[in-house]
Write an enzyme that holds these catalytic residues in place. Structure first.
Site, PDB file in Angstrom:
ATOM      1  N   TRP A 287     -18.512 -29.833  40.377  1.00 50.13           N
ATOM      2  CA  TRP A 287     -18.673 -30.178  38.971  1.00 50.13           C
ATOM      3  C   TRP A 287     -19.739 -31.235  38.712  1.00 50.13           C
ATOM      4  CZ3 TRP A 287     -14.251 -30.516  35.012  1.00 50.13           C
ATOM      5  CH2 TRP A 287     -13.420 -29.398  35.110  1.00 50.13           C
ATOM      6  N   ASP A 348      -4.037 -27.798  41.362  1.00 51.14           N
ATOM      7  CA  ASP A 348      -5.295 -28.052  40.650  1.00 51.14           C
ATOM      8  C   ASP A 348      -5.694 -29.524  40.702  1.00 51.14           C
ATOM      9  OD1 ASP A 348      -7.498 -26.928  39.231  1.00 51.14           O
ATOM     10  OD2 ASP A 348      -6.767 -27.864  37.407  1.00 51.14           O
TER      11      ASP A 348
END
Length: 577
Positions: A287, A348
């Protein structure tokens, strides 16, 4: 879709797959450049030129802000101190600039010789006078027919090198611009958006290369970091964050802190014997911008969650290099080392906050060069920079409960929730105080799992994580001593924190909140010294720079998609009277 409940409302993070954006599509290569809309406005009234030497020395540059995270080490420690703890209470708006896009803002402006470059959601770029806010040029990206992204149409900034700017786009392209005029010089397709790839991170420009990772961990992509030639956009090397062989790892039983993750290793090995070809859809997005050690020619980055997020039966093994910090060679992309925080992640809790390169005490008390990372787990991890050895992990900055309870059909409660801890928010350090500053979330969640086969580039969670409406959510700005791992101070906020931190040599720490408050704190004690209501969620990391002899602090207030913070379209810039 990810169902998240905030207060009394439920909000869904949706994949925008096969969605037409208002500006239409474009072909590849030179035809694509010709099809892109030209920047409007006027050229910057000076020549822009940023040398490699300037980029290398950015940590001591008290005038510019040349990297999205201040320097290659990503310390976010600005060396000027005109604004300090004694006068920050007098800070006032110098100007506000409103963009054309009313949507989440996560950008860190770049400032070069009094010129500010700002990006917005949907890949707009603005060139502004950094002292007045006067607009010079404005570029609107012509989005392709398909964009796929999980967490908002964000962009976190440009990179600058020489007389050019570089930006990744939601339709998975890398663009080069003339920094003076905004003209697109070349465009390269990084990956296929129909397969789930997109770009929101700020690239890194170094030694004639542009480094960029990819989003898509929720869509069954195979993650990567790539290096492109800054001159023409040609691919130089690519490192796959999911290896074709060896992704099963060492069948780790415990996480990085030594806690049992309740894996059924025998069942996983049996499943792997039936199918080992799932590496192609195993996720592992990158990211945020990598850190770069120029002395050793090493690139450091962290890797996100495996796909599908919650249904682990599809992907037996440790799922390397997901949830890991990774070091590769700057010149070739060759693997050097990795360290995995959470193997076979079904919560996650990917690694996303950018790596910081600094020094910290080793286990023997002697100072060592280290790479540090703030995890969604709520720990800051300190690694030996040369070997990846985990020297220490910090005390938990936020509450932890039921780790690592496995997701169930009806939902299993665990803290932290899937947003963290430390989300993508960049940390900052104050090397003199030996402190790292991290923006944390506290969002109690239940984890739900369901069988889910690969859906072909569409959202692929294998369940859901749901905020517990009856439990309070909040944020915490925490200062951690990197030599000991102890929390030095903490400041709790009304709402969960996403956005990032800036520290300065004036003994200050700046951080924003989703309710619009932008604050300055004493770096040593955590005492709040100043705050300003920005009118929309401050979910972007602040920057600082000096123009005309005056120090400024700038931050974007546009809200955030993940925690549904109030949207806006403003860059606010502050200075002393």
């Amino acid at each position: 879709m990810k169902q998240l409940t905030f207060g009394s409302r439920t909000w869904a993070m949706t994949a925008v797959a096969a969605t037409l954006y208002a500006f239409g599509g474009a072909a590849f290569g030179q035809a694509e450049i010709a099809g892109q809309a030209a920047a409007t406005g006027s050229p910057v009234p000076k020549n822009i030129s940023v040398s490699q030497g300037q980029l290398d020395a950015a940590d001591n540059d008290g005038t510019n802000f040349l990297h999205s995270n201040m320097n290659y080490a990503q310390t976010r420690y600005y060396p000027a101190k005109q604004i300090d703890a004694s006068n920050v209470s007098k800070l006032r708006p110098a100007f506000q600039f409103q963009t054309e896009v009313l949507e989440s803002m996560e950008t860190a402006p770049i400032v070069v010789d009094g010129i500010m470059y700002v990006t917005t959601s949907y890949n707009h770029v603005y060139a502004l006078d950094a002292a007045t806010g006067k607009e010079f040029w404005h570029y609107k990206h012509k989005m392709g027919a398909v964009t796929t992204y999980c967490c908002g149409p964000n962009n976190r900034g440009v990179a600058v090198m020489g007389d050019r700017l570089y930006m990744g786009t939601l339709d998975a392209k890398l663009l080069a611009f003339d920094a003076k005029t905004g003209k697109v010089l070349w465009s390269t397709q990084i990956a296929d958006p129909e397969a789930g790839y997109s770009e929101t991170m700020a690239p890194v420009a170094v030694n004639g290369k542009i480094l960029i990772g990819t989003n898509g961990g929720e869509y069954g992509i195979r993650g990567f970091v790539k290096a492109f030639d800054a001159k023409d956009g040609k691919l130089l090397w690519s490192f796959a964050t999911i290896p074709e062989k060896g992704h099963e790892g060492v069948w780790a039983v415990n996480d990085a802190t030594g806690r049992n993750m309740h894996r059924d290793i025998a069942a996983e090995k049996s499943q792997l014997a039936k199918n080992a070809d799932f590496y192609k859809t195993l996720g592992g997005g990158v990211w945020m911008a990598p850190a770069v050690d120029k002395e050793t020619n090493t690139v450091f980055f962290v890797v996100g969650n495996p796909s599908p997020d919650l249904y682990g039966a599809e992907r037996p093994g440790d799922n390397l290099y997901t949830d890991s910090i990774v070091a590769v060679d700057l010149n070739t992309g060759a693997y050097k080392w990795h360290y995995q925080y959470v193997a076979h992640d079904v919560w996650d809790l990917d690694a996303v906050s950018p790596v910081i390169l600094t020094e910290a005490a080793g286990k023997d008390g002697k100072m060592r060069k280290v790479a540090i990372h703030g995890g969604k787990t709520g720990h800051i991890y300190v690694h030996d920079r040369a070997t990846g050895e985990l020297i220490r992990f910090s005390d938990a900055m936020i509450p932890q409960e039921n780790m690592w309870v496995l997701p169930t059909k009806d939902g299993a409660r665990m803290l932290p929730g899937a947003n963290g801890g430390v989300e993508w928010s960049p940390m900052a350090i104050n090397p003199g105080l030996r402190l790292a500053y991290a923006a944390n979330l506290h969002q109690p969640m239940t984890y739900h799992v369901e069988t889910a086969a690969y859906p072909g580039g569409k959202l692929w969670l294998g369940g859901a994580f749901k905020v517990i409406a009856s439990e309070k959510q909040w944020g915490r700005l925490a200062a951690v001593n990197i030599d000991t791992g102890k929390v030095a101070w903490k400041f709790d906020t009304e709402q969960p924190l996403i956005g990032g931190v800036l520290a300065t040599a004036g003994g200050l720490v700046f951080n924003g909140e989703a309710n619009g408050l932008f604050r300055a704190f004493d770096a040593g004690t955590g005492k709040m010294l100043w705050e300003y209501q920005c009118g929309a969620g401050v979910n972007a990391p602040a920057v600082s720079y000096t123009a005309g002899g005056k120090q400024y602090v700038a931050v974007a207030a546009g809200g955030n998609n993940q925690i549904d913070a109030k949207r806006g379209n403003t860059v606010l810039v502050f200075a002393l009277p």
